[in-house]
Each structure stands twice: as C-alpha cells, then as structure tokens.
Write an enzyme that holds these catalytic residues in place. Structure first.
Site, mmCIF file in Angstrom:
data_model
loop_
_atom_site.group_PDB
_atom_site.id
_atom_site.type_symbol
_atom_site.label_atom_id
_atom_site.label_comp_id
_atom_site.label_asym_id
_atom_site.label_seq_id
_atom_site.Cartn_x
_atom_site.Cartn_y
_atom_site.Cartn_z
ATOM 1 N N CYS A 1 29.455 41.251 11.182
ATOM 2 C CA CYS A 1 28.043 40.856 11.279
ATOM 3 C C CYS A 1 27.202 41.723 10.338
ATOM 4 C CB CYS A 1 27.553 41.023 12.715
ATOM 5 S SG CYS A 1 25.769 40.763 12.912
ATOM 6 N N GLU B 1 0.856 -1.188 0.000
ATOM 7 C CA GLU B 1 0.000 0.000 0.000
ATOM 8 C C GLU B 1 0.891 1.235 0.000
ATOM 9 O OE1 GLU B 1 -3.014 -0.361 3.219
ATOM 10 O OE2 GLU B 1 -2.167 -2.362 3.467
ATOM 11 N N ASP C 1 1.276 10.492 3.156
ATOM 12 C CA ASP C 1 1.935 11.517 3.967
ATOM 13 C C ASP C 1 0.872 12.305 4.724
ATOM 14 O OD1 ASP C 1 4.192 12.728 4.893
ATOM 15 O OD2 ASP C 1 4.367 14.162 3.257
ATOM 16 N N CYS D 1 23.607 43.156 19.475
ATOM 17 C CA CYS D 1 23.271 43.008 18.048
ATOM 18 C C CYS D 1 21.756 42.945 17.892
ATOM 19 C CB CYS D 1 23.910 41.753 17.481
ATOM 20 S SG CYS D 1 23.432 41.394 15.773
ATOM 21 N N CYS E 1 28.396 36.181 15.686
ATOM 22 C CA CYS E 1 28.483 37.552 16.178
ATOM 23 C C CYS E 1 28.419 37.465 17.699
ATOM 24 C CB CYS E 1 27.325 38.392 15.642
ATOM 25 S SG CYS E 1 27.215 40.041 16.385
ATOM 26 N N LYS F 1 2.396 4.596 1.132
ATOM 27 C CA LYS F 1 2.525 5.217 2.450
ATOM 28 C C LYS F 1 2.098 6.681 2.336
ATOM 29 C CE LYS F 1 5.713 5.742 6.332
ATOM 30 N NZ LYS F 1 5.521 7.193 6.515
ATOM 31 N N TYR G 1 -6.831 1.667 6.498
ATOM 32 C CA TYR G 1 -5.863 0.638 6.106
ATOM 33 C C TYR G 1 -5.830 -0.592 7.015
ATOM 34 C CZ TYR G 1 -2.804 3.391 9.274
ATOM 35 O OH TYR G 1 -2.269 4.084 10.332
ATOM 36 N N LYS H 1 10.914 3.020 2.221
ATOM 37 C CA LYS H 1 10.902 4.448 1.942
ATOM 38 C C LYS H 1 11.617 4.767 0.630
ATOM 39 C CE LYS H 1 9.766 7.184 4.780
ATOM 40 N NZ LYS H 1 10.339 7.571 6.081
ATOM 41 N N CYS I 1 24.961 44.228 12.709
ATOM 42 C CA CYS I 1 25.512 45.279 13.577
ATOM 43 C C CYS I 1 26.923 45.690 13.197
ATOM 44 C CB CYS I 1 25.478 44.827 15.033
ATOM 45 S SG CYS I 1 26.607 43.453 15.397
#
Length: 680
Positions: free
Chosen positions: A414, A117, A121, A437, A432, A119, A229, A320, A417
C-alpha cells in the site's frame, strides 16, 4: 436466470444511487455516457425477462425525487424526459415507431416536418405567468414535483419578468433550459479553486447547483442564461394556440424570451442527419455546451395524436453525440487509496481540453483494465469525456509507443501504509486490508462527516488529514472521545471560535438518526437509500447485528451482496468495538422509540400486516407499482424472490420461474382477480 436477476439488481442499485447523487445531492457519481450504457443494458435485460421487472427499476420511473431544501410543488403539466438515440439507425427506428402508430390510428401518414434544436447542457425549469407576469419558477425535480425557486429565477436576465404582450393570455407555462455560458463556468471554477473549493464537474452540474442556492445574490453573480423551448396555454382555446413547434418558438421570441437561434425545420430524416452532422463540428465553437440535438415533430396535432409513454413523449427524441475523444500522453501512473482500501490507479496526463474543461488525470479503474489496455507509461492514449464526471482512458495508440515506455504493475505494498496488498479471487480490485491505514481512515472519516451521513460542518478533508497525521484521531470514535476545543486549537489556522464550532458540530451529530449512522459507517454497498430501508426493518443496531444474511436480504431493495457485506462487517471484532464506543458516546443506534411504536401500531391494524408478497408476470389491469402500493398501504411487504417466508404470490401472464418455485414450496398463488377480491 439467477445470473440475469443478479445483474439486474446490480444495475438498478447503481443507477438509482447515481440518480439520487445527481438530482438530490448535486454530487454526480457516474458520467452520462456510462449511465446511458448501464441504463441501456438494463432495458435490454428487462425486455428479455419482463417477469423480472421491479417497481424500483429506473426504467419504471420518470425521474428522482427533488431536494428537501425548497418547497416542493406539483407541476401542472409533467416535465417528461426524452428518449435517447445514439446514431441514425436508432433515430430511424424511432421514426418507424411513430409512423406505425399514426398509420394504425388514422390510416395514413400525413405530411410532416421536424424541428431540430440543439440540446443545451443545462437544467430544465418551468416558468408560470399569470396575466403576463412571472409568478412562479420550478425546477424539473422528478418531472411531477419540482422545487419552487422563483427568487432565483428572477435573477436570470434573459427571462422576462413580464411578457411583451399588451393582451397576454391568462396563464402561460414556459419550459426551457437554464445554463451557464462556458466563459462564466470557467470563471466560477477558477474562483472556487482559489478558495480551496471543489471545482464543478461540468456546466450542467454548475447550473443545477446554482439554481438551488439559498441566497439569490449568489445566483445573480453567476449570470445564468436561459433558452425557452416550449409553452403550454391551459386556459386558451386550442384554435388560438400555436399549431406547430416552430410557431411556439416564434411566440416565445415575441414575448421576450431568448430562443436558440440555431434551430432548423427539417422535412425529412436525411435533413435531420445533415443538421446533426453539421453541429457535431460547429458545436465546439459555441459559447455554451451542447451534447446532442432534440428532434420534435413540428405539428402539434401529430404530437397530441401520438401522446406519451410512461416516461417519454412519443413525438420527440434526443439524438446524442458520441463521447468526445482526444489524444494525450500518459506521463505517470499514481495510486489512490479509498476508504474501503481499494487501490485505484490514475493516469497523469499532458493536459487536454474535453467538453469545456481541462483534464490532466484519468482513472484506470484497476489492474485488469491496465492489462486489457496494455498500457505503458509514456503511451499516447485516447481519453474520453463528453460532459462526464470522470475522464477515462479508452484505448492505447500502440503504434506511437516510444522505446522508453515502461509497463506498469500494481504495487504489492500500500502506498500509504506499506502493508501488503491483496487481490481477492473473483475481484478486479486490489486492496489494502490494514484497517489502520491512514488513507482508509481519512476516507472513512470524510464519509462519516459528509452531508448525507452525520453532517459534521467544518470537518473537511484538510482538517481530517491533520487530525490523522497528528495521531489524535485513529477511528471514528475518537471524534467523540478524544477531541476537545483546547486540542483542536493547536491545529494550524484553527482559532478558538472555529474549534468551538467544530466540537459543537460533532456533539450535534450525536442526534443524527440511526439510518444516517448506518450509512456513515461506510459498509460496502450500503448507500443512504438502502440504509433507510434496512433501519426501517431492523430498528436497533442489536437487531441488525444478530440478523442473518437471509433476513437482511428480505428487505425490499436489498440483495444478497449487500446483506452479506453487512454480516461480514458486524462479524469483525474491531467494528463491534466501534459500535460499543459509539453507544458509550451517546449516538443514536436505534430508531426513535415513539416512531417505532407508532409504526408498529399502525401496521398491526392493517389487513396485510406481517404478510409477504411476490409479484410475478404481467397482471391484466394493474401495473406493478399499483399492485405494490395496494399491498404496502394494507401493511404488507413486497420482496423480489420467492422463499419459504413468502405468504402469497400474485401471478400474471408469463409468470415464469417464480410461479414454479411457489408451487413447489406450496405457497398460495393468486390471480389478480383473486387478489383484488380477497384484499382490495
């Protein structure tokens, strides 16, 4: 051995945190393929070192606890997970295992067939019918206890409210998958984007979130569907029940359930492989998402003979599909700064469709990963996302690199800043370290206000951005010390009622318990689960501030890395000042005194109060979790490592280094029999 143990602790922490985020909070943090890979690594390590298996390992449980928003109900029949196979070699190994068991138990392998069957989601649910009438719907939950969502279940039109049977059995439990068709998933996400809400990561996450809506009207609007199922008939004699999985699916169809029409009965592993290969391509044309094939032995008699492991049915497996991969082009690389100061490079891509969603950005993790990929802006890359949360760049197609492509290096300042960035020795992450910041501050405030922490309704990312940009909030403490209704109403689109509600929510957050406050501080590696464990041991902030790393590491589930992170955080003057400000503002920096007194009184009366145990090796009759439960019920504490503070080591077969260390330190070592005789 220490390296193995440290890696296993890291894996357990990450997997447990990911499971909590996914099943309890509905906010996934790890992609399925990443989770599967880490889970497999942990399984392999535990197979090599069974003495290091701990009861909190995700390999020792079926699932995770359900949300507290709905009534929890125990399943009459547990909903087990399925073992995964990722290729035909692993499927063949599974087939060989069940055949060896049958050969050993009945002397021969009878004729058999498989039912394959797709699978789906979606989200597993269990439906109970009494005399043909739908009376209860439960989520899977942890497989043993689910959430009662009957009102929501009744909005799914593919689920019959009454079985199409003039003489139905007295009790039927139907298992199946609730899911969102791709078209509906896309429509929901388009609507959420227009309302400035976060889009769902994938159809499975959307289905789970929909089922747990408190308003059934929202569930009805989203038009979930359902495939049945399997079924259970507890009050029906075995001779009157379907003898095969194929017959059970036919029975479900006769009762009015939608059953996936693409199932197939296969007579051999070769036919299973052909079915699997066919749907690897054809699944992309289905109106719903699927990420594999569920293979079950058709014979119910064989299923019964094989039974279950602690986690899986031995007669079924999920085969899978590998992660879906597609090519695209990297047009730019931008850097995001998180609340810990971590700089994360992100590839901006030509949009591509993956697993039913459009992807235009993919994480590059860190500078080491960019170097490993040898990634240039302008490269054609392979991006992977099989129902995952976070798309990632898998590899670069260097042969397609244009002459205009340019190499990328992480910024030395960064981007938020302009402070110098650092890359600590031994770490892959560039950071950073400017505590002021704006990006770090915004992330810290968002985390503080999040549902799992202080749960400040109305304090979202856009509002936080305006508060920080205006300079009105420069720390968490400013939420309590500087903000008021008149000030907040000056923000764009913030009326007086909204401002009043926000200030009320901030005020109400002062009553959140000490465990939530600790989690909300955003100390590296401290999640909501270990925050609770830590505050159970250190019931006031003063106790935790004064604790050493060794003291903190003794808390069950807390290792050296977490303990060190906590000590470092409290050693910084700015953080201690924040604690002082929060104390002055009236927040809860200690556990409820009555609860502390009650717990202390209860524990003091227990025979093992104050005693610390370590379990090692394989015990003759007790499982680890059973021994742990006995000790904790008697007031004792379990730790994972032997130290001078350990009172007893309970040792079984193949005890290993923990036993050696206990004998060296002169700690009392007990066999299981001695333990039971002394304390049970």
């Amino acid at each position: 051995m220490a390296e193995f143990q440290q890696r296993m602790v890291q894996l357990r922490q990450q997997l447990n945190d990911a499971s909590y985020a996914y099943y309890v909070l509905d906010t996934p943090t790890l992609a399925d393929t990443v989770y599967d890979r880490l889970y497999r690594e942990l399984e392999d390590l535990e197979a090599q070192h069974p003495e290091l298996i701990t009861p909190d390992s995700p390999t020792q449980r079926v699932g995770d606890r359900p949300s507290q928003q709905f009534e929890s109900v125990r399943h009459d029949v547990p909903l087990y997970s399925l073992e995964n196979a990722f290729d035909q070699r692993e499927f063949a190994a599974w087939e060989a295992r069940w055949q060896r068991q049958i050969q050993a138990e009945i002397g021969e392998i009878p004729d058999y067939a498989y039912v394959c069957e797709l699978k789906i989601d979606g989200s597993a649910i269990a439906l109970t019918y009494k005399d043909g009438l739908l009376v209860r719907g439960l989520t899977r939950g942890d497989g043993t206890i689910g959430e009662e969502i009957t009102s929501n279940i009744k909005t799914i039109r593919s689920i019959p409210l009454r079985l199409r049977d003039e003489n139905p059995p007295p009790t039927v439990e139907v298992r199946g998958e609730a899911f969102l068709p791709i078209a509906m998933f896309d429509a929901i996400n388009r609507d959420r984007v227009t309302r400035d809400e976060a889009a769902f990561a994938n159809p499975r996450n959307a289905a789970a979130g929909t089922l747990r809506q408190l308003d059934p009207r929202i569930v009805a609007d989203r038009q979930l569907s359902f495939f049945g199922y399997t079924l259970h008939l507890p009050d029906t004699p075995r001779e009157h029940q379907p003898s095969t999985q194929s017959a059970a699916l036919q029975q479900l169809e006769q009762w009015g359930f939608q059953v996936n029409p693409n199932r197939c009965c296969c007579q051999s592993a070769a036919e299973v492989a052909a079915y699997y290969d066919r749907w690897d391509d054809d699944r992309h044309h289905l109106p719903y998402m699927t990420d594999g094939v569920v293979v079950k032995l058709d014979s119910v008699a064989l299923q019964t003979q094989l039974g279950f492991t602690q986690k899986f049915p031995r007669w079924a497996i999920a085969l899978k599909y590998p992660a879906e991969e597609v090519p695209t082009i990297v047009r730019a690389i931008v850097v995001q700064v998180g609340r810990t100061g971590a700089l994360t490079p992100v590839a901006e891509l030509d949009p591509v469709t993956l697993a039913g969603t459009t992807v235009s950005r993919a994480t590059l993790h860190n500078a080491d990963r960019i170097a490993e990929l040898d990634l240039h802006v302008g490269d054609t890359v392979i991006v992977r996302k099989a129902g995952e949360i976070i798309p990632e760049v898998v590899r670069v197609l260097a042969d397609l690199r244009p002459t205009t492509a340019r190499a990328y290096t992480m910024p030395q300042a960064c981007p938020e800043c302009e402070s110098p960035t650092v890359k600590p020795e031994g770490e892959a992450v560039t950071r950073c370290i400017n505590n002021r910041c704006p990006a770090i501050l915004r992330g810290s405030l968002s985390h503080w206000a999040s549902r799992g922490a202080m749960d400040i309704d109305g304090l979202g990312e856009k509002l936080i951005e305006q508060l920080v940009d205006r300079g009105w909030v420069t720390s968490i403490a400013d939420l309590y010390q500087r903000l008021n209704v008149n000030l907040v109403t000056q923000i764009d689109r913030m009326g007086r009622k909204s401002a009043t509600n926000l200030i009320a929510a901030i005020e109400a957050s002062k009553q959140q318990p000490w465990e939530r406050l600790l989690y909300g501080l955003g100390i590296r590696h401290v999640g909501s689960v270990n925050a609770k464990a830590i505050t159970n041991r250190f019931t006031t902030v003063d106790q935790l501030t004064a604790a050493s790393a060794d003291d903190i590491a003794e808390v069950y589930g807390v290792g050296t890395e977490i303990a060190t992170s906590i000590v470092v955080w409290f050693s910084q003057a700015a953080n201690r000042q924040l604690i002082t400000q929060l104390r002055q503002a009236g927040l809860q920096l200690q556990a409820d005194p009555e609860a502390i007194a009650s717990l202390a009184g209860t524990l003091a009366d227990r025979p093992l109060a104050g005693k610390t145990f370590v379990l090692t090796g394989t015990l003759p009759t007790l499982k680890r979790n059973e021994a742990k439960a006995k000790i904790e019920r008697a007031g004792g504490k379990i730790t994972s490592s032997v130290s001078k503070k350990t009172d007893f080591v309970v040792a079984g077969e193949d005890a290993g280094s923990k036993l050696d260390k206990a004998q060296t330190l002169g700690i009392t070592v007990l066999t299981e029999a001695e333990f039971l005789q002394k304390f049970d």
